[in-house]
Design an enzyme around this catalytic site. Structure first.
Site, PDB file in Angstrom:
ATOM      1  CG  HIS A 166      -2.150   0.902   1.180  1.00 57.18           C
ATOM      2  ND1 HIS A 166      -1.859   2.291   1.151  1.00 57.18           N
ATOM      3  CD2 HIS A 166      -3.269   0.711   1.532  1.00 57.18           C
ATOM      4  CE1 HIS A 166      -3.109   2.661   1.546  1.00 57.18           C
ATOM      5  NE2 HIS A 166      -3.948   2.065   1.426  1.00 57.18           N
ATOM      6  CD  GLU A 267      -3.339   1.236  -2.154  1.00 59.71           C
ATOM      7  OE1 GLU A 267      -3.858   0.167  -1.666  1.00 59.71           O
ATOM      8  OE2 GLU A 267      -3.732   2.199  -1.623  1.00 59.71           O
TER       9      GLU A 267
HETATM   10  O1  TA6 Z   1      -6.025   1.403  -0.614  1.00 56.91           O
HETATM   11  C1  TA6 Z   1      -7.163   2.448  -0.495  1.00 56.91           C
HETATM   12  C2  TA6 Z   1      -7.833   2.081   1.080  1.00 56.91           C
HETATM   13  O2  TA6 Z   1      -8.640   0.826   1.006  1.00 56.91           O
HETATM   14  C3  TA6 Z   1      -8.841   3.331   1.238  1.00 56.91           C
HETATM   15  O3  TA6 Z   1     -10.155   2.676   1.184  1.00 56.91           O
HETATM   16  C4  TA6 Z   1      -8.753   3.601   2.516  1.00 56.91           C
HETATM   17  O4  TA6 Z   1      -9.398   3.218   3.737  1.00 56.91           O
HETATM   18  C5  TA6 Z   1      -7.038   3.584   2.569  1.00 56.91           C
HETATM   19  O5  TA6 Z   1      -6.907   2.283   2.118  1.00 56.91           O
HETATM   20  C6  TA6 Z   1      -6.455   3.551   4.024  1.00 56.91           C
HETATM   21  O6  TA6 Z   1      -6.846   2.631   4.834  1.00 56.91           O
HETATM   22  P1  TA6 Z   1      -6.290   2.635   6.374  1.00 56.91           P
HETATM   23  O7  TA6 Z   1      -7.036   1.161   6.985  1.00 56.91           O
HETATM   24  O8  TA6 Z   1      -4.920   2.438   6.225  1.00 56.91           O
HETATM   25  O9  TA6 Z   1      -7.012   3.798   6.902  1.00 56.91           O
END
Ligand code: TA6
Length: 295
Positions: A166, A267
């Site tokens: 991510h 990601e």
């Molecule tokens: O990768 C995108 C995502 O799934 C968004 O929907 C947002 O929730 C982001 O990840 C961050 O998630 P987190 O659990 O790290 O706050």
């Protein structure tokens, strides 16, 4: 293992040593002729990668929290063994909140500093996710940043795996960002009831964006006029692009309110229908490589 023992066993002069970082957490500090980098043992979390003569490639929130069982906001969180929401469990799984073990360090033939982390199932993980596994994570720091996440099903039942590297990229100004390489690809717009859309032209960011792109293995390029980085992946047919924009950034305590102006997540994933089924004994490796280039 304490810092002294880590340095005794795993430090490499001219490449790598270990320190106590933010929140008293242990971190590996890489400094070689190609780049510098930092990797926290909490979540095997890369929090910095700076190629020699260039700026920091990864974004970190100014209000990121560092502590036991906390996900660090920024760098490269490991979303594993599930990507997204899971009924009754923390979003994006438990790996990013887990303390990894350092299995080894080395310098490879390309002169890159290589760190090998691991995480195995435990009573605590099995209480959340009832499977035996071995998770191996190799980080290679050089002219590029290589991240390889290998999952092995160590049990006797099949399990489903969804995951993402991510990666939070630092950009000078979000309005200058262009992401090329997804043109013509289908994507799911999670902000519009998972509407299926087709990407027309480069991805530009002028509002909250949360999309899961079908990825045919092509590399994509992020540019903002000063930074230019190619992102190559393997073991993946889905990529996520995310920027929380104003309201969502303000709603997250560990995401500084102005942070949305200087970051974008790209990601490399196995998300949604790209989730993988691992038979007992089977492995799957997800790879992301960041290849910085002059703008
Ligand atoms: O990768 C995108 C995502 O799934 C968004 O929907 C947002 O929730 C982001 O990840 C961050 O998630 P987190 O659990 O790290 O706050």
């Amino acid at each position: 293992m304490d810092i002294g023992a880590l340095n005794e066993l795993f430090a490499i002069p001219g490449h790598l040593h270990f320190e106590t970082g933010e929140g008293g957490l242990t971190k590996a500090v890489v400094a070689n002729s190609f780049a510098t980098a930092e990797v926290y043992f909490q979540g095997a979390h890369v929090t910095s990668y700076r190629p020699a003569g260039q700026g920091e490639l990864l974004w970190m929130s100014k209000t990121a929290q560092f502590g036991d069982n906390k996900a660090i906001r920024g760098g490269v969180p490991l979303c594993w063994p599930w990507f997204g929401k899971q009924e009754g469990h923390a979003q994006h799984g438990f790996a990013r909140k887990s303390l990894f073990t350092l299995f080894g360090t080395s310098v490879n033939a390309q002169g890159e500093t290589v760190l090998q982390f691991g995480l195995q199932d435990s009573e605590a993980t099995r209480a959340v996710w009832p499977h035996a596994f071995m998770l191996e994570y190799r980080v290679s720091v050089g002219r590029t940043l290589g991240m390889e996440l290998k999952t092995t099903n160590a049990g006797d039942v099949t399990f489903e795996l969804s995951q993402a590297l991510h990666t939070y990229f630092a950009v000078d100004a979000i309005e200058n960002v262009r992401i090329e390489g997804f043109e013509g690809n289908t994507y799911i717009d999670t902000l519009r009831d998972d509407a299926a859309c087709i990407q027309k032209g480069p991805v530009v960011i002028g509002e909250e964006v949360d999309r899961i792109y079908e990825d045919d293995g092509q590399s994509v390029t992020l540019s903002d006029g000063t930074h230019r980085v190619a992102i190559a992946g393997s073991g993946s047919r889905s990529s996520v692009v995310w920027n929380p924009w104003i309201a969502k950034a303000a709603s997250m305590a560990d995401f500084d309110d102005e942070g949305y102006k200087t970051m974008v997540c790209i990601e490399t994933a196995n998300a949604r229908k790209d989730a993988r089924i691992l038979q007992p004994g089977e492995s799957h490796t997800l790879v992301q490589q960041l290849i910085p280039a002059a703008p």
